[in-house]
Write a protein that holds these residues in place. Sequence first.
Motif, PDB file in Angstrom:
ATOM      1  N   PRO A  82      42.653  40.142  57.371  1.00  0.00           N
ATOM      2  CA  PRO A  82      43.109  40.974  58.485  1.00  0.00           C
ATOM      3  C   PRO A  82      44.608  40.898  58.761  1.00  0.00           C
ATOM      4  CG  PRO A  82      41.875  39.073  59.302  1.00  0.00           C
ATOM      5  CD  PRO A  82      41.779  39.040  57.810  1.00  0.00           C
ATOM      6  N   ASN A  83      45.205  39.719  58.619  1.00  0.00           N
ATOM      7  CA  ASN A  83      46.564  39.548  59.136  1.00  0.00           C
ATOM      8  C   ASN A  83      47.631  39.788  58.072  1.00  0.00           C
ATOM      9  OD1 ASN A  83      45.097  38.804  61.358  1.00  0.00           O
ATOM     10  ND2 ASN A  83      46.470  37.128  61.910  1.00  0.00           N
ATOM     11  N   PRO A  84      48.804  40.191  58.514  1.00  0.00           N
ATOM     12  CA  PRO A  84      49.884  40.442  57.563  1.00  0.00           C
ATOM     13  C   PRO A  84      50.294  39.158  56.819  1.00  0.00           C
ATOM     14  CG  PRO A  84      50.394  41.389  59.729  1.00  0.00           C
ATOM     15  CD  PRO A  84      49.217  40.493  59.915  1.00  0.00           C
TER      16      PRO A  84
ATOM     17  N   ARG B 172      43.635  40.561  66.456  1.00  0.00           N
ATOM     18  CA  ARG B 172      45.030  40.125  66.480  1.00  0.00           C
ATOM     19  C   ARG B 172      45.621  40.187  65.075  1.00  0.00           C
ATOM     20  NH1 ARG B 172      48.235  35.848  65.459  1.00  0.00           N
ATOM     21  NH2 ARG B 172      49.957  35.440  66.906  1.00  0.00           N
ATOM     22  N   GLN B 173      46.069  41.372  64.681  1.00  0.00           N
ATOM     23  CA  GLN B 173      46.670  41.512  63.343  1.00  0.00           C
ATOM     24  C   GLN B 173      48.178  41.312  63.462  1.00  0.00           C
ATOM     25  OE1 GLN B 173      44.392  45.299  62.476  1.00  0.00           O
ATOM     26  NE2 GLN B 173      44.362  44.362  60.452  1.00  0.00           N
TER      27      GLN B 173
ATOM     28  N   VAL C 137      48.623  52.851  59.848  1.00  0.00           N
ATOM     29  CA  VAL C 137      49.567  51.811  59.424  1.00  0.00           C
ATOM     30  C   VAL C 137      48.873  50.890  58.428  1.00  0.00           C
ATOM     31  CG1 VAL C 137      51.118  49.949  60.142  1.00  0.00           C
ATOM     32  CG2 VAL C 137      50.671  51.852  61.702  1.00  0.00           C
ATOM     33  N   THR C 138      49.462  50.757  57.256  1.00  0.00           N
ATOM     34  CA  THR C 138      48.934  49.795  56.278  1.00  0.00           C
ATOM     35  C   THR C 138      50.049  48.835  55.885  1.00  0.00           C
ATOM     36  OG1 THR C 138      49.299  51.497  54.595  1.00  0.00           O
ATOM     37  CG2 THR C 138      47.033  51.170  55.347  1.00  0.00           C
ATOM     38  N   MET C 139      49.636  47.608  55.601  1.00  0.00           N
ATOM     39  CA  MET C 139      50.619  46.557  55.363  1.00  0.00           C
ATOM     40  C   MET C 139      50.653  46.142  53.895  1.00  0.00           C
ATOM     41  SD  MET C 139      48.741  46.172  58.327  1.00  0.00           S
ATOM     42  CE  MET C 139      47.881  44.644  58.650  1.00  0.00           C
ATOM     43  N   THR C 140      51.865  45.894  53.415  1.00  0.00           N
ATOM     44  CA  THR C 140      52.031  45.329  52.080  1.00  0.00           C
ATOM     45  C   THR C 140      52.277  43.829  52.214  1.00  0.00           C
ATOM     46  OG1 THR C 140      54.396  45.665  52.239  1.00  0.00           O
ATOM     47  CG2 THR C 140      53.117  47.421  51.199  1.00  0.00           C
TER      48      THR C 140
END
Lengths: 152, 707
Positions: free
Chosen positions: B62-64, B103-104, B378-381
Amino acid sequence: MASYTISINNQKKTVEVDPDTPLLWVLRDELNLKGTKYGCGIGQCGACTVLVDGNASRSCSIQVKDAIDLNITTIEGLSEDGTHPLQNAWIEHDVPQCGYCQAGQIMSAAALLKKNANPTDQDIQEAMHGNICRCGTYLRIRAAIKTAAKNA
Amino acid sequence: MKRRRFFKVSGVAGGGLVLGIGCMQCAEPEVRRKVLEMPETWHEINSYLKIGNNGVVTIYSPNPEIGQNVKTSMPMIVAEELDVDWENVLVEQAGLNTEWFSRQVAGGSQSIRKEWLSLREGGAKARQMLINAAAQQWNIDASSCSTDNGYVIGPDGQKLGYGELADAAAALEIPESVELKSNDSFTKIGKSHQNVDGLKIATGKPLFGIDTQREGMVYASVLRPPAFGKSLESYDDKRAREVNGVIDIIKFGNKIAVIAQSNWQAMKAKKLLEAKWSSLSLESTADHDQILTKLLDESTNESFRKDGDVNQAFADADEVVSRVYESPFLPHNCLEPMNFYASVTDEKVELHGPIQTPAWCRSRVSKILDRPEEEIEVTMTRMGGGFGRRLYGDFSDEAAEISSLAKRPIQLLFTREDDMTAGTYRPAIKYKIEASIKDGSITGYRLSEASINSNMYGLIPNFFPAGAIPNLEVRGHKYDSNITTGAWRAPYTNFLAYAEQSFFDELADQLSKDPVDLRMELYEAAIPVAEEDDNIEYEPKRMQGVLQLAVEKSGYGNKPSNVHQGVSVYYSHNTHVAEIADVVVENGTPRVVKVTCAVDCGILVNPIAAKNQVEGGIIDGIGHAMYGELSFDNGKPSADNFNRYRLIRNMEAPEIDVHFVDSKVDPTGLGEPSLPPAGGAVANALYRATGKRIYKQPFVKELEVLG
């Protein structure tokens, strides 16, 4: 714009770019080889390190017009299947934190091992001086190079 | 200078015995190379995972991921409760999903601590659903079934693989509550697992925001004001437009975006922009220096904590020791410069890239573009470092705005110069620390902070020495500057810990006590107070525990005379850390050769990665304490690239020996806590080696001045 044919990972590649385009951006934006990283653009951080005729070189500081006679190896060409002794050692020691600098670190280490199969601690630290790791994985980088030298 | 130590610890965490976890658990996991066969169908079980019909499991992280290893360690926790072979697990970075995840955020070293239970429940609930599906099929009571590494086992030895059950399990209700494993039955937590992206990193596969490649995407480079306090007046883009590949040049706010077919063309054209800037209010470090010094003594300072009567204690004292510590601004210098992909169309807004706070990013872009959040994805790398810089989505805001104006999908990339000069810096801070001594005891303590833009927040005033000294005050004052500042790895404590731990080292000398003994006594004094006062953040017994362990492992007090040791202990991000630095003098130059570190972070999730975090935090802490400095002259930063900004390099990194307290309590933070004590350990060791106290960062400059 002009046409340049350069040798990357033992393949001839032709690109249409301005003569002053740094090799780094040719690799990343023209040839889609994203392993070589942009960090500073002035040869200070080592993230863009590639092998030029076997020597560790900063691809951000080589213009494409000066690269046509060079034999260039990037992280993607270091081994066929990701099993170069350095790549194995990097995984075994779980070196990376963020991982961004590590391709450049591995390429600098590859140049070192080509010249010096059994580097001392001091040889390693001197050879790796030009590569910044912002996460501070330096100790594992040293250990992985030792392991790779042993297994090469 | 070393004093005989006589203080005995009465009781430390874990009932008086602190066992270090040695390196046995920190090494030799197998190299992970197994290529998994993809299933024909995937079945979404819950927000944490899906299972393929062949038994392969995808766990969503889940988290960055900023290098703190959550992309490996968070899925490990899910897999532990799911009871599945790690070799059969794929990990996927989850995009922003506030319905699925609470909580990401990558911040405050809280990912594992705050998600510990929900990750476990996610895995355990999925396991229960698989059990329920098997029990239905076998027509028996679910409570008679168990699991074993990817299989549900029935009472008569019948066996079904998770893959065979996934379809049926996915259709079942997610159970409300579920029993979790007991800590002593963990098979994955506490065992080393290599980085799930390790092979991709070592082979240069695209992983990072900067590696994003999307259909029709073009590149943007932005010209921003050359100094804080300057504003765009006018510009001429004629020469810039002549550069090959330039598509458009767009002014937005106080900035100008160059959009081109390639990064290089965009950067090159940007240099040819001719902009005129007007000056509003230009600030300089020399002015800040005077302002902060004055603020340290402001009587209107806001109090963050007040115990007893400090003024009375100072008035009654035999002696009052007063010291001022100073730190400069610091840029974050993530090695991957800020960048973001944005595609703004009438239908939707796609944002993709390295961001520590995706939910905040979405809400801000929603306001900037006046679009509902539902239309924004929103997507995270993976991120090439965060250190707090990527908490602030100024770069994703800019990318969204540029894409909206240019009506194209764009990737914004900061040059290194942009990155270093358009920062959200660690603010320059000064601390004044005063302590009163009466009859050989510390009776009063006052910590005054003067900081650019903001003061220490929340819990920090309740850290040590709160509870250990009867009369205590923590207070602060700030100066509002137009230089942007923000959280930088271990905000405030990254510098406060050095100031405080240096100060206590000096107090130990004043009291003719060994620095370890003085700390142990103060922790002992805090034990009963901390039991009564819920605001006190650290646990004095755990402070004693880590210090005791570091003392034992470092050979403290038993080193040859040329090795000078400095002690530092600090609690932050819910974790207790002790560090002892060894300095030797070679050819007249002091050098940090080793740091011994003891950490109490509760249950250790992934030892090989935990050790990496601790080592990295120490190296980061030493590097910035020794070399880090950014100053301003009329709003302009003193450095814009690594030729003028020194970061620690390979040969400057000391040997580091890490030990973890064997603990059964829930895990706490680890991405930051090893950094704060490092500067103090080094400063104290440098003092033992040179006889000179350092009151200012960067140390390397002070060492030159001190000679």
